[in-house]
Enzyme design. Structure first.
Site, mmCIF file in Angstrom:
data_model
loop_
_atom_site.group_PDB
_atom_site.id
_atom_site.type_symbol
_atom_site.label_atom_id
_atom_site.label_comp_id
_atom_site.label_asym_id
_atom_site.label_seq_id
_atom_site.Cartn_x
_atom_site.Cartn_y
_atom_site.Cartn_z
ATOM 1 N N ASP A 68 54.122 15.195 73.724
ATOM 2 C CA ASP A 68 53.511 13.878 73.997
ATOM 3 C C ASP A 68 52.452 13.988 75.094
ATOM 4 O O ASP A 68 51.374 13.392 75.009
ATOM 5 C CB ASP A 68 54.580 12.866 74.434
ATOM 6 C CG ASP A 68 55.371 12.315 73.262
ATOM 7 O OD1 ASP A 68 55.409 12.987 72.206
ATOM 8 O OD2 ASP A 68 55.966 11.230 73.391
ATOM 9 N N TYR A 153 66.118 12.005 92.702
ATOM 10 C CA TYR A 153 64.842 11.269 92.750
ATOM 11 C C TYR A 153 64.044 11.670 93.997
ATOM 12 O O TYR A 153 62.844 11.953 93.905
ATOM 13 C CB TYR A 153 65.153 9.767 92.758
ATOM 14 C CG TYR A 153 63.964 8.852 92.890
ATOM 15 C CD1 TYR A 153 63.093 8.647 91.822
ATOM 16 C CD2 TYR A 153 63.723 8.153 94.082
ATOM 17 C CE1 TYR A 153 62.011 7.779 91.944
ATOM 18 C CE2 TYR A 153 62.645 7.289 94.205
ATOM 19 C CZ TYR A 153 61.795 7.105 93.132
ATOM 20 O OH TYR A 153 60.726 6.245 93.247
ATOM 21 N N LYS A 157 60.247 13.339 94.141
ATOM 22 C CA LYS A 157 59.124 12.708 94.841
ATOM 23 C C LYS A 157 58.645 13.583 96.004
ATOM 24 O O LYS A 157 57.469 13.555 96.367
ATOM 25 C CB LYS A 157 59.523 11.307 95.311
ATOM 26 C CG LYS A 157 59.805 10.331 94.157
ATOM 27 C CD LYS A 157 58.571 10.067 93.293
ATOM 28 C CE LYS A 157 58.810 9.022 92.232
ATOM 29 N NZ LYS A 157 57.609 8.679 91.467
ATOM 30 N N THR A 188 60.706 -4.563 91.067
ATOM 31 C CA THR A 188 60.281 -4.252 89.689
ATOM 32 C C THR A 188 61.537 -4.065 88.837
ATOM 33 O O THR A 188 62.652 -4.196 89.319
ATOM 34 C CB THR A 188 59.463 -2.943 89.625
ATOM 35 O OG1 THR A 188 60.315 -1.876 90.051
ATOM 36 C CG2 THR A 188 58.206 -2.984 90.467
#
Ligand SMILES: NC(=O)c1ccc[n+]([C@@H]2O[C@H](COP(=O)([O-])OP(=O)(O)OC[C@H]3O[C@@H](n4cnc5c(N)ncnc54)[C@H](OP(=O)(O)O)[C@@H]3O)[C@@H](O)[C@H]2O)c1
Length: 266
Positions: A68, A153, A157, A188
């Protein structure tokens, strides 16, 4: 930065910060390539933003899949991009041992490998063409100040922060700029679950964060920490014992998780 009639690519544009950036940039007259996995959302957004001469191309793609990412690169290299905001990302908020290995691999591929592949290929391509390009990597405060219960995570980052800021300085004075944009908590979809309930007061409105991201991109800043309070926190972090800060963060996030676990199910 005048983006009117110019092409900007935003990854992770189907919700949250990416969606808000798409809206704000379209309002300024930018043409957009918007990408994410949820094709229906992208199509609806493309329709909404394609007004007043703004052109929007929606390309559904999974950034964790090599094929992709390569397909996207082929498509975007046909356009004279002036900027790309590599914003797509996922987190796991909870005990690390609860995270399935497949989810970790998907996170690593989305946050790190897909994003780094796109950055590397666009740098190579724009070095060859000599055209101007601004690249933004959306990282997180967690990349600068690791967060317990978001261990994987934080690691992804931290990679992007180190990679992006090093590359920004490597490319100084060239036609390509790299901006690492590190937000704190944002209201969000990512932070909409029960586990973030007691942290909600800390979350910044997405519109304000998007506005700050646009300014940092325009200024070609190598590293921009979003929000005054986050910048202050990071400054204080330098002078306080690391164990003290990490302990405090850990207690806060552990409490958020236990509050969510004890919440009655409706
Ligand atoms: N929210 C916060 O508190 C916060 C704080 C600091 C940094 N950030 C960072 O800000 C960025 C945007 O997050 P957000 O808060 O706006 O979260 P969000 O609302 O969950 O948006 C994440 C976006 O990434 C896309 N995405 C996720 N996995 C993908 C994949 N495998 N392939 C392609 N697209 C993918 C999602 O679209 P699909 O699901 O349709 O694919 C969505 O459009 C992320 O990099 C995040 O780490 C967020």
């Amino acid at each position: 930065m005048n983006v009117k009639g110019q092409w900007v690519w935003i990854t992770g544009a189907s919700s949250g910060l990416g969606l808000e950036l798409a809206k704000q940039l379209a309002q300024q007259g930018a043409n957009l390539v918007i990408t994410a996995r949820r094709a229906d959302r992208l199509e609806a957004l493309a329709k909404e933003l394609s007004v007043g001469g703004v052109e929007v191309r929606a390309l559904a793609a999974d950034m964790s899949r090599h094929a992709d990412v390569e397909r996207l690169l082929v498509e975007v290299k046909k356009l004279p991009l002036v900027a790309v905001v590599l914003n797509a990302g996922v987190t796991h908020f909870g005990h690390h041992h609860e995270m399935e290995w497949a989810s970790f691999e998907a996170m690593l591929h989305t946050n790190v490998i897909g994003t780094t592949r796109v950055t590397s290929e666009l740098v190579r391509h724009y070095q060859a063409t000599g055209a101007s390009l601004r690249i933004m990597l959306v990282t997180s405060m967690a990349g600068l100040m690791p967060v317990p219960f978001q261990a994987a995570y934080s690691g992804t980052k931290a990679f992007l922060t180190a990679f992006g800021t090093a590359l920004a300085h490597e490319l100084k004075g060239t036609n390509i700029s790299v901006t690492v944009f590190a937000p704190g908590g944002i209201a969000t979809e990512m932070t909409s679950g029960d586990r973030f309930e007691s942290l909600r007061g800390w979350l910044a409105p997405v519109g304000d964060v998007a506005q700050e991201a646009r300014s940092a991109l325009a200024a070609r800043q190598p590293l921009h920490v979003q929000g005054f309070v986050n910048r202050l926190g990071l400054f204080a972090f330098r002078f306080l014992p690391r164990n003290l800060v990490m302990g405090q963060l850990g207690r806060q996030y552990r409490k958020a998780l236990s509050d969510a676990a004890s919440k009655p199910r409706s």
